[in-house]
Write an enzyme that holds these catalytic residues in place. Structure first.
Site, PDB file in Angstrom:
ATOM      1  N   GLU A  34      18.205   0.717  31.384  1.00  0.00           N
ATOM      2  CA  GLU A  34      17.711   0.651  32.768  1.00  0.00           C
ATOM      3  C   GLU A  34      18.881   0.333  33.694  1.00  0.00           C
ATOM      4  O   GLU A  34      19.638  -0.593  33.449  1.00  0.00           O
ATOM      5  CB  GLU A  34      16.609  -0.424  32.888  1.00  0.00           C
ATOM      6  N   GLY A  41      10.546  -0.126  36.916  1.00  0.00           N
ATOM      7  CA  GLY A  41      10.656   1.133  37.652  1.00  0.00           C
ATOM      8  C   GLY A  41      10.131   1.078  39.071  1.00  0.00           C
ATOM      9  O   GLY A  41       9.953   0.006  39.667  1.00  0.00           O
ATOM     10  N   LYS A  52       0.236  -2.569  46.870  1.00  0.00           N
ATOM     11  CA  LYS A  52      -1.126  -3.117  46.751  1.00  0.00           C
ATOM     12  C   LYS A  52      -1.179  -4.566  47.210  1.00  0.00           C
ATOM     13  O   LYS A  52      -2.197  -5.026  47.728  1.00  0.00           O
ATOM     14  CB  LYS A  52      -1.652  -2.971  45.323  1.00  0.00           C
ATOM     15  N   VAL A 239       8.073  17.451  61.832  1.00  0.00           N
ATOM     16  CA  VAL A 239       9.115  16.748  62.577  1.00  0.00           C
ATOM     17  C   VAL A 239      10.390  17.580  62.513  1.00  0.00           C
ATOM     18  O   VAL A 239      10.869  17.901  61.430  1.00  0.00           O
ATOM     19  CB  VAL A 239       9.325  15.338  61.975  1.00  0.00           C
ATOM     20  N   ARG A 275       7.857  13.136  46.549  1.00  0.00           N
ATOM     21  CA  ARG A 275       8.962  12.571  45.776  1.00  0.00           C
ATOM     22  C   ARG A 275       9.567  13.650  44.881  1.00  0.00           C
ATOM     23  O   ARG A 275       8.877  14.597  44.503  1.00  0.00           O
ATOM     24  CB  ARG A 275       8.466  11.381  44.943  1.00  0.00           C
ATOM     25  N   HIS A 447     -28.244  -4.276  39.449  1.00  0.00           N
ATOM     26  CA  HIS A 447     -28.633  -4.297  40.856  1.00  0.00           C
ATOM     27  C   HIS A 447     -28.419  -5.702  41.407  1.00  0.00           C
ATOM     28  O   HIS A 447     -28.761  -6.673  40.734  1.00  0.00           O
ATOM     29  CB  HIS A 447     -30.108  -3.925  40.979  1.00  0.00           C
TER      30      HIS A 447
HETATM   31  P1  FAD Z   1       9.683   5.238  37.584  1.00  0.00           P
HETATM   32  O1  FAD Z   1       8.650   4.205  37.764  1.00  0.00           O
HETATM   33  O2  FAD Z   1      10.244   5.884  38.792  1.00  0.00           O
HETATM   34  O3  FAD Z   1      10.840   4.550  36.747  1.00  0.00           O
HETATM   35  C1  FAD Z   1      12.029   5.198  36.468  1.00  0.00           C
HETATM   36  C2  FAD Z   1      13.067   4.165  36.085  1.00  0.00           C
HETATM   37  O4  FAD Z   1      14.192   4.835  35.545  1.00  0.00           O
HETATM   38  C3  FAD Z   1      13.594   3.341  37.253  1.00  0.00           C
HETATM   39  O5  FAD Z   1      13.569   1.983  36.911  1.00  0.00           O
HETATM   40  C4  FAD Z   1      15.022   3.827  37.440  1.00  0.00           C
HETATM   41  O6  FAD Z   1      15.917   2.808  37.877  1.00  0.00           O
HETATM   42  C5  FAD Z   1      15.372   4.232  36.023  1.00  0.00           C
HETATM   43  N1  FAD Z   1      16.439   5.226  35.921  1.00  0.00           N
HETATM   44  C6  FAD Z   1      16.546   6.418  36.563  1.00  0.00           C
HETATM   45  N2  FAD Z   1      17.626   7.088  36.147  1.00  0.00           N
HETATM   46  C7  FAD Z   1      18.217   6.300  35.210  1.00  0.00           C
HETATM   47  C8  FAD Z   1      19.371   6.448  34.394  1.00  0.00           C
HETATM   48  N3  FAD Z   1      20.117   7.556  34.420  1.00  0.00           N
HETATM   49  N4  FAD Z   1      19.705   5.427  33.582  1.00  0.00           N
HETATM   50  C9  FAD Z   1      18.955   4.298  33.516  1.00  0.00           C
HETATM   51  N5  FAD Z   1      17.851   4.117  34.248  1.00  0.00           N
HETATM   52  C10 FAD Z   1      17.489   5.103  35.074  1.00  0.00           C
HETATM   53  N6  FAD Z   1       1.144   5.485  41.307  1.00  0.00           N
HETATM   54  C11 FAD Z   1      -0.091   5.084  40.942  1.00  0.00           C
HETATM   55  O7  FAD Z   1      -0.585   5.525  39.903  1.00  0.00           O
HETATM   56  N7  FAD Z   1      -0.799   4.191  41.684  1.00  0.00           N
HETATM   57  C12 FAD Z   1      -0.302   3.669  42.826  1.00  0.00           C
HETATM   58  O8  FAD Z   1      -0.958   2.854  43.475  1.00  0.00           O
HETATM   59  C13 FAD Z   1       0.989   4.064  43.238  1.00  0.00           C
HETATM   60  N8  FAD Z   1       1.532   3.566  44.359  1.00  0.00           N
HETATM   61  C14 FAD Z   1       2.785   3.943  44.716  1.00  0.00           C
HETATM   62  C15 FAD Z   1       3.306   3.433  45.903  1.00  0.00           C
HETATM   63  C16 FAD Z   1       4.570   3.798  46.311  1.00  0.00           C
HETATM   64  C17 FAD Z   1       5.127   3.233  47.586  1.00  0.00           C
HETATM   65  C18 FAD Z   1       5.339   4.689  45.513  1.00  0.00           C
HETATM   66  C19 FAD Z   1       6.730   5.075  45.919  1.00  0.00           C
HETATM   67  C20 FAD Z   1       4.824   5.213  44.342  1.00  0.00           C
HETATM   68  C21 FAD Z   1       3.542   4.847  43.938  1.00  0.00           C
HETATM   69  N9  FAD Z   1       2.960   5.366  42.790  1.00  0.00           N
HETATM   70  C22 FAD Z   1       1.697   4.985  42.433  1.00  0.00           C
HETATM   71  C23 FAD Z   1       3.672   6.319  41.924  1.00  0.00           C
HETATM   72  C24 FAD Z   1       4.252   5.580  40.700  1.00  0.00           C
HETATM   73  O9  FAD Z   1       5.108   4.545  41.146  1.00  0.00           O
HETATM   74  C25 FAD Z   1       5.028   6.546  39.828  1.00  0.00           C
HETATM   75  O10 FAD Z   1       4.194   7.634  39.472  1.00  0.00           O
HETATM   76  C26 FAD Z   1       5.496   5.865  38.550  1.00  0.00           C
HETATM   77  O11 FAD Z   1       6.300   4.750  38.843  1.00  0.00           O
HETATM   78  C27 FAD Z   1       6.279   6.839  37.668  1.00  0.00           C
HETATM   79  O12 FAD Z   1       6.675   6.174  36.508  1.00  0.00           O
HETATM   80  P2  FAD Z   1       7.961   6.639  35.682  1.00  0.00           P
HETATM   81  O13 FAD Z   1       8.025   5.715  34.528  1.00  0.00           O
HETATM   82  O14 FAD Z   1       7.892   8.086  35.438  1.00  0.00           O
HETATM   83  O15 FAD Z   1       9.207   6.412  36.650  1.00  0.00           O
HETATM   84  P1  NAI Z   2       2.225  13.364  48.802  1.00  0.00           P
HETATM   85  O1  NAI Z   2       2.614  14.562  48.063  1.00  0.00           O
HETATM   86  O2  NAI Z   2       1.025  12.595  48.429  1.00  0.00           O
HETATM   87  O3  NAI Z   2       2.055  13.707  50.361  1.00  0.00           O
HETATM   88  C1  NAI Z   2       3.072  14.268  51.108  1.00  0.00           C
HETATM   89  C2  NAI Z   2       2.459  14.880  52.360  1.00  0.00           C
HETATM   90  O4  NAI Z   2       3.507  15.254  53.222  1.00  0.00           O
HETATM   91  C3  NAI Z   2       1.628  16.108  52.082  1.00  0.00           C
HETATM   92  O5  NAI Z   2       0.407  16.002  52.773  1.00  0.00           O
HETATM   93  C4  NAI Z   2       2.504  17.240  52.604  1.00  0.00           C
HETATM   94  O6  NAI Z   2       1.747  18.347  53.068  1.00  0.00           O
HETATM   95  C5  NAI Z   2       3.219  16.548  53.746  1.00  0.00           C
HETATM   96  N1  NAI Z   2       4.500  17.145  54.134  1.00  0.00           N
HETATM   97  C6  NAI Z   2       5.454  17.683  53.331  1.00  0.00           C
HETATM   98  N2  NAI Z   2       6.508  18.083  54.068  1.00  0.00           N
HETATM   99  C7  NAI Z   2       6.227  17.783  55.360  1.00  0.00           C
HETATM  100  C8  NAI Z   2       6.919  17.936  56.586  1.00  0.00           C
HETATM  101  N3  NAI Z   2       8.151  18.453  56.627  1.00  0.00           N
HETATM  102  N4  NAI Z   2       6.333  17.519  57.729  1.00  0.00           N
HETATM  103  C9  NAI Z   2       5.083  16.958  57.697  1.00  0.00           C
HETATM  104  N5  NAI Z   2       4.383  16.795  56.550  1.00  0.00           N
HETATM  105  C10 NAI Z   2       4.951  17.182  55.401  1.00  0.00           C
HETATM  106  O7  NAI Z   2       3.538  12.438  48.756  1.00  0.00           O
HETATM  107  P2  NAI Z   2       3.749  10.924  49.114  1.00  0.00           P
HETATM  108  O8  NAI Z   2       2.662  10.396  49.968  1.00  0.00           O
HETATM  109  O9  NAI Z   2       5.159  10.840  49.593  1.00  0.00           O
HETATM  110  O10 NAI Z   2       3.637  10.244  47.704  1.00  0.00           O
HETATM  111  C11 NAI Z   2       4.530  10.610  46.641  1.00  0.00           C
HETATM  112  C12 NAI Z   2       3.884  10.428  45.312  1.00  0.00           C
HETATM  113  O11 NAI Z   2       3.623   9.055  45.055  1.00  0.00           O
HETATM  114  C13 NAI Z   2       2.564  11.166  45.234  1.00  0.00           C
HETATM  115  O12 NAI Z   2       2.676  12.143  44.242  1.00  0.00           O
HETATM  116  C14 NAI Z   2       1.560  10.154  44.842  1.00  0.00           C
HETATM  117  O13 NAI Z   2       0.816  10.573  43.749  1.00  0.00           O
HETATM  118  C15 NAI Z   2       2.363   8.903  44.464  1.00  0.00           C
HETATM  119  N6  NAI Z   2       1.668   7.759  45.038  1.00  0.00           N
HETATM  120  C16 NAI Z   2       0.455   7.427  44.534  1.00  0.00           C
HETATM  121  C17 NAI Z   2      -0.275   6.410  45.080  1.00  0.00           C
HETATM  122  C18 NAI Z   2      -1.617   6.120  44.536  1.00  0.00           C
HETATM  123  O14 NAI Z   2      -1.931   6.613  43.460  1.00  0.00           O
HETATM  124  N7  NAI Z   2      -2.421   5.328  45.203  1.00  0.00           N
HETATM  125  C19 NAI Z   2       0.225   5.623  46.205  1.00  0.00           C
HETATM  126  C20 NAI Z   2       1.490   6.090  46.695  1.00  0.00           C
HETATM  127  C21 NAI Z   2       2.180   7.106  46.099  1.00  0.00           C
END
Ligand code: FAD
Ligand code: NAI
Length: 468
Positions: A34, A41, A52, A239, A275, A447
């Site tokens: 890591e 992550g 959350k 934008v 992303r 209920h």
């Molecule tokens: P990550 O969690 O991205 O972990 C990857 C790890 O790999 C990181 O620690 C990074 O530092 C490490 N890494 C990368 N490259 C290297 C390398 N070369 N060497 C060593 N380490 C490395 N998903 C949900 O299901 N529910 C949610 O409520 C939710 N909320 C979110 C809110 C936000 C603001 C964001 C940004 C995302 C959210 N997501 C949510 C999405 C969720 O965080 C991701 O889908 C999830 O973390 C992916 O898991 P992962 O293990 O694939 O990668």
């Molecule tokens: P997203 O894919 O959910 O939404 C991105 C939005 O931006 C889409 O509606 C898209 O049409 C719009 N968009 C793309 N390009 C644009 C532009 N140039 N101008 C205006 N709008 C544009 O991606 P988001 O919200 O960034 O989340 C990333 C990932 O993180 C998602 O895949 C999501 O699953 C995960 N995530 C999950 C959460 C959860 O499960 N509760 C919470 C937060 C993130």
């Protein structure tokens, strides 16, 4: 040279750490690499968990402001202590990431700090920020490097005024006007946090709807609810540029299809347009690991890349970018490496938007069923007809269940309402067992609960709901 391992996982997010723990539980000698100072992550450090924490705290703040008086609780009005709210969020993150340290120790997993990359077959290099590169010898490698925020071309993200989700989780002041680019999950969740704390929130979305991919009817109603809360939506817009001035930011917004731009003045811009997979520095080229047209690592149905012994899971491969999807893939790969039949059922991956009301979804949407030409029944039930929802002043929203017209098998469910993120799981279990709407309708529900609305929606797939 370090010891030889059965498995080396690069990345300790929910995909990587769950894979490592399960593999160790199955008797493998496991290493995790890591590059960040803490494990967990995106999810634990800058994603699911901190968002959350802020969503919960800001929801209570909004309830104290708008709901308490109707419930007969008179207070002088809540006062925001933002540093404490952010400290709470940081403590929650700290507690969760240190939980992973504990799990690694408990399962005798060896961890390496530094950037992991593929060297020759069966070899991983770890390059720490300081000190010498270490070579790990390993039979198998799992790439679980996750994803990073996508950027708008030409827009300079400084994580203070123009932010990604990471900056939006740590703003030191409530913005007067927050402009969110993208009406996806991040935009609506983090937009909700700051809107509840006092920001005017404008969401600019490229498409003509919010939450693309979610059920259209749910998204439409949800948009109305957010608008009532104070959100302003500019759909079908993009934008074109952000200019930083002393008096704030000047955002140029133009119709997606072209046309005249308007200028919007705000103090913070949140870029939430999706992303992208994180593969930089991983040495994919050197090892010959193939990626698809969107930069995601290609895998077969057993999560193996085109290079034998190299697997990939989570956000860095195709599929929804969700923590629980990454976790399930982590378990599946560990099982496959142990000679078992690891498998992920992609038809039953719930999706939840943790706003208030919440949005929850599993299985097929109506749009998908129509496109596939599947005949289906719709059972719907509104929370306005649910006793518990009335008691809690949470009558917004509805449950919708979609069942196969000929077999009654449940194919999907879509919900908007208070706490539906918990209710979706009874549908997920039902779908895993191939259950029908009638199975659900005949299951006794306590209920008064909001979950009774789920049963009523199932009843509505048949003879009809009782309470409407
Ligand atoms: P990550 O969690 O991205 O972990 C990857 C790890 O790999 C990181 O620690 C990074 O530092 C490490 N890494 C990368 N490259 C290297 C390398 N070369 N060497 C060593 N380490 C490395 N998903 C949900 O299901 N529910 C949610 O409520 C939710 N909320 C979110 C809110 C936000 C603001 C964001 C940004 C995302 C959210 N997501 C949510 C999405 C969720 O965080 C991701 O889908 C999830 O973390 C992916 O898991 P992962 O293990 O694939 O990668
Ligand atoms: P997203 O894919 O959910 O939404 C991105 C939005 O931006 C889409 O509606 C898209 O049409 C719009 N968009 C793309 N390009 C644009 C532009 N140039 N101008 C205006 N709008 C544009 O991606 P988001 O919200 O960034 O989340 C990333 C990932 O993180 C998602 O895949 C999501 O699953 C995960 N995530 C999950 C959460 C959860 O499960 N509760 C919470 C937060 C993130």
């Amino acid at each position: 040279m370090a010891d030889k391992f059965d498995l080396t996982v690069i990345g300790s997010g929910p995909g990587g750490y769950v894979c490592a723990v399960r593999a160790a539980q199955m008797g493998m000698k496991v290493a995790v690499v890591e590059k960040w100072p803490t494990f967990g992550g995106t999810c634990l450090n800058i994603g699911c968990i901190p968002s959350k924490a802020l969503l919960y705290a800001s929801e209570l703040y909004a309830e104290a402001e708008h709901k308490f008086d109707t419930l007969g609780i008179d207070i002088d009005g809540p006062r925001l202590n933002l540093p404490q709210m952010l400290a709470h969020k940081d403590q929650v993150v700290e507690s969760n990431v240190s939980g992973i340290d504990y799990l690694f120790k408990k399962n005798k997993i060896t961890s390496f700090r530094g950037t992991g990359s593929l060297a020759a077959a069966g070899k991983v290099l770890v390059t720490p920020e300081q000190g010498d590169t270490i070579t790990i010898e390993t039979d198998n490698i799992v790439l679980a490097t996750g994803s990073v925020s996508a950027n708008l071309p030409g827009i300079d993200v400084d994580e203070e005024r123009v932010v990604t989700s990471t900056g939006a989780l740590s703003l030191e002041q409530v913005p007067e006007h927050l402009l969110v680019v993208g009406a996806g999950v991040i935009g609506l969740e983090l937009g909700s946090v700051w809107q509840r704390l006092g920001s005017k929130v404008t969401v600019v979305e490229y498409l003509d709807r919010i939450l693309p991919g979610m059920d259209g009817e749910v998204a439409k109603q949800f948009q109305r609810m957010l608008t009532k809360q104070g959100f302003e939506f500019k759909l079908g817009a993009k934008v074109a540029g952000v200019e930083k001035g002393d008096e704030g930011l000047y955002v140029s917004v133009e119709p997606s299809k072209g046309g005249d731009a308007e200028q919007i003045n705000c103090d913070v811009v949140l870029v939430a347009i999706g992303r992208t997979p994180m593969t930089e520095g991983l040495g994919l080229d050197l090892a010959g690991v193939e990626v698809d047209e969107r930069g995601r690592i290609k895998t077969d149905s057993h999560f193996q890349t085109n290079v034998k012994g190299v697997y990939a899971i989570g956000d860095v491969i195709a599929g929804p970018m969700l923590a629980h999807k990454a976790e399930d893939e982590g378990v599946a790969v560990a099982e496959i490496l142990a000679g078992q039949a690891g498998h992920v059922n992609y038809n039953v991956i719930p999706g939840v938007v943790y706003t208030n009301p919440e949005v929850a979804s599993v299985g097929k949407t109506e749009e998908e069923l129509k496109e596939a030409g599947v005949a289906y029944t719709v059972g719907k039930f509104p929370f306005t007809a649910n006793g518990r929802a009335k008691a809690m002043l949470e009558t917004q929203g509805f449950i919708k269940i979609l069942a196969d017209k000929s077999t009654d098998r449940v194919l999907g469910a879509h919900m908007v309402g208070h706490g539906v993120g918990e209710m979706i799981h009874e549908i997920a279990v039902l779908m895993e067992f191939g259950g029908s709407a009638e199975d659900l309708a005949r299951t006794c529900h306590a209920h008064p609960t909001m979950s009774e609305a789920v049963r009523e929606a199932a009843l509505a797939c048949g003879l009809g709901a009782i309470h409407i």
